[in-house]
Each structure stands twice: as structure tokens, then as C-alpha cells.
Write an enzyme that holds these catalytic residues in place. Structure first.
Site, PDB file in Angstrom:
ATOM      1  N   HIS A  99     -61.807 -52.829  41.071  1.00  0.00           N
ATOM      2  CA  HIS A  99     -61.778 -53.171  39.646  1.00  0.00           C
ATOM      3  C   HIS A  99     -62.404 -52.066  38.798  1.00  0.00           C
ATOM      4  O   HIS A  99     -63.133 -51.195  39.290  1.00  0.00           O
ATOM      5  CB  HIS A  99     -62.524 -54.489  39.415  1.00  0.00           C
ATOM      6  CG  HIS A  99     -63.990 -54.417  39.773  1.00  0.00           C
ATOM      7  ND1 HIS A  99     -64.943 -53.851  38.957  1.00  0.00           N
ATOM      8  CD2 HIS A  99     -64.651 -54.840  40.882  1.00  0.00           C
ATOM      9  CE1 HIS A  99     -66.130 -53.923  39.533  1.00  0.00           C
ATOM     10  NE2 HIS A  99     -65.985 -54.511  40.712  1.00  0.00           N
ATOM     11  N   GLU A 174     -65.796 -60.455  45.851  1.00  0.00           N
ATOM     12  CA  GLU A 174     -66.901 -59.659  46.380  1.00  0.00           C
ATOM     13  C   GLU A 174     -67.755 -60.527  47.301  1.00  0.00           C
ATOM     14  O   GLU A 174     -67.670 -61.763  47.302  1.00  0.00           O
ATOM     15  CB  GLU A 174     -67.743 -59.125  45.208  1.00  0.00           C
ATOM     16  CG  GLU A 174     -68.937 -58.266  45.570  1.00  0.00           C
ATOM     17  CD  GLU A 174     -68.576 -57.013  46.345  1.00  0.00           C
ATOM     18  OE1 GLU A 174     -68.326 -57.133  47.572  1.00  0.00           O
ATOM     19  OE2 GLU A 174     -68.554 -55.922  45.745  1.00  0.00           O
TER      20      GLU A 174
END
Length: 307
Positions: A99, A174
Site C-alpha cells: 500500500h 497486516e
């Protein structure tokens, strides 16, 4: 007394110096512009630093379940000859993208499962990687972590690539870092010493207090997810937008004996997954699309202290 006749004494010719060879003009290194500074210093251009594989692997945590049926293309210098998938065998090309930058990345703050948006620089980076991927071949599908920083990056890529729908998958999140989430890394050791000690443990099955995952749990979750995506998209090119810790786990699956190094924001990392559960890493850590945008090479995240 008569004078002796004058004689001319010949001198050997003076050798003319040979002109020196023209100086070589090596190609100047490509640079990434650093258009802002966190410390308030003037902006400057910096040459990107690339770790040489010849230096050997840096420190890394190796999962206990490293697979043997994996390889890396020879041009990455990771393990023997070129073991790429043979031509004619169906495989999925999965382009894995981290990202874009968030303010917490810039501030050295641990994110984990906390839902943090991109900052303005992260949005610029997401636009740049989307434009780059739109020029590199047809994309059949885009998958993303359901956290905002990844989903927003994926939507920018989808817009640039013709408006594909982004498929959210929480297995691409994550690593959950428990009590450490929301803390700056430099303060974590004093605020949550037990969680911090677990975070730094060399035991890959060590969970983090407060509901945090172990490295093994993260590894199992995200490698299984990528394998399932590949089975749905044989013979196709797919984009997956996720996080630094996840990408490092995917690197371990493809190349268990090498260190991944740092995974920069919107870096492009290409994997080929084929029948027989075979993984090949084709490219790693490419951020060439960031040359014309703001690039924070020191941004937090993407390494073994990532979150």
C-alpha cells in the site's frame, strides 16, 4: 693555429606524447527526487541504494515451515540457476503491491490491524503505481486487504486499469501486533515491554500479547490466501495489494534462504504460482514508478519491525 671546423651534432628526435584515451563517461545513476523532508531540511535528490545479493542475507526471522518447492529467477541472484516455470505450463502471475504511505508510516507508528488511511503522498504513490501497471499488460482481477490503506491503493490501480472491481480479502491484512498497535516503535519497549519482547523474539511461533499473531500464523494465513488466488487465475495476471509484513512472508515462501530486506510503499513484487504448489519470484522491490513523485526512502514499515 687554425680553428677546427664546426660540426653539427645530431640529437635524437623528441618523441611526441601519445594523446591520453578519452575519459569514460559512465551512465549517471538514476535518482529518486526527495521533495520533502521530515526533519525540515531542504529537499534533495538521492540515488536509490540497492542491496547486493553478493553481500549475503541480512538478519531475518525464518519460519519453521519453509517449503522446499520454491525458487527465484536467476536474475535475482537467489539460489542456483533459472528455475522459472517452463513455457506452456499454466501459472498465475501475481503482482503483489504494498500500500501507499500513511502518516503513521512517516511517524514510525505501528499499524497492524488498525485502519489508517493513506496520506497525500500515499495517494500520489498509488496513482503512480496504477498508471505503471496499466501499461504492463492485461490485469484480470485485483485483490486487496480490507484495511483502508491497502483498499484505497487498490482502487487507484483499478481506476487506472479500466475500472475493475476490487475484491477484499481479510486474509491479506497486516500482522496483528496486539498491544503494540498504535504505539511508536521507539516507545514500545517502555510502554509494553512484554509485547515488545515477544515482537523481537526469534521464535516464529511466539504470539504477541493482546491478540497479536505469531510469524507462523501470519505466514500460514497469507501464503494460503495467495495460493488460493492462483488456483482461480491460472494463465492470468492478477494484482494483490497488501502490507509489508505479508509481502515479507510471501518472499520467505518463494525464497526461504534469503533476506527480503525492506519493502517500500507501492513497491512491485511479481510471483509466478503454478501447479504442484510451485512458487517463483520473478521481480522484487521495484519502485521505478516513484521517480516522478515524492519518495520517502526512510519511511517506517516493510522490514522486520514492520507494522
Amino acid at each position: 693555429m687554425s680553428a677546427l671546423p664546426a660540426r653539427s651534432i645530431p640529437f635524437p628526435p623528441i618523441p611526441r606524447p601519445r594523446p591520453p584515451p578519452p575519459p569514460s563517461s559512465p551512465r549517471p545513476p538514476r535518482t529518486f527526487p526527495l521533495l520533502r523532508s521530515r526533519s525540515g531540511l531542504a529537499a534533495r535528490s538521492i540515488a536509490p541504494r540497492r542491496r547486493s545479493w553478493a553481500q549475503g542475507p541480512g538478519p531475518s526471522l525464518q519460519p519453521a515451515m519453509s517449503d522446499s518447492n520454491s525458487s527465484v529467477a536467476a536474475d535475482l541472484g537467489c539460489g542456483g540457476g533459472d528455475q522459472s516455470v517452463p513455457i506452456g505450463v499454466d501459472y498465475a502471475e501475481i503482482v503483489v503491491v504494498r500500500h501507499g504511505e500513511t502518516e503513521w508510516n512517516a511517524d514510525g507508528r505501528i499499524q497492524g490491524h488498525l485502519d489508517v488511511e493513506l496520506n497525500e503522498i500515499g495517494r500520489q504513490q498509488a496513482t503512480a503505481v496504477g498508471e505503471r501497471l496499466s501499461r504492463e499488460g492485461k490485469i484480470s482481477a485485483i485483490y486487496s486487504s480490507d484495511l483502508k490503506r491497502a483498499f484505497e491503493t487498490a482502487n487507484s490501480i483499478a481506476t487506472a486499469c479500466g475500472g475493475l472491481e476490487v475484491i477484499k480479502d481479510p486474509d491479506l491484512r497486516e500482522r496483528n501486533l496486539g498491544e503494540l498497535q498504535g504505539l511508536q516503535l521507539r516507545a514500545a519497549s517502555s510502554v509494553c515491554p512484554k509485547a515488545y519482547k515477544a515482537f523481537l523474539s526469534n521464535k516464529t511461533d511466539q504470539e504477541i500479547p493482546g491478540g497479536g499473531e505469531s510469524i507462523d500464523q501470519l505466514y500460514q494465513r497469507c501464503t494460503t490466501c495467495l495460493q488460493n488466488i492462483s488456483m482461480k487465475h491460472k494463465g492470468e495476471r492478477v494484482v494483490v495489494v497488501t502490507h509489508g509484513g505479508v509481502i515479507r512472508s510471501l518472499h520467505r515462501r518463494a525464497c526461504p534462504k534469503r533476506s527480503a530486506g525492506k519493502v517500500l510503499n507501492t513497491s512491485v513484487n511479481t510471483f509466478h504460482l503454478s501447479d504442484g504448489d510451485k512458487w517463483v519470484l520473478k521481480s522484487w522491490g521495484d519502485v521505478s514508478h516513484l521517480e516522478q513523485t515524492e519518495y520517502l526512502g526512510t519511511g517506517f514499515g516493510g522490514d522486520k519491525s514492520s507494522g
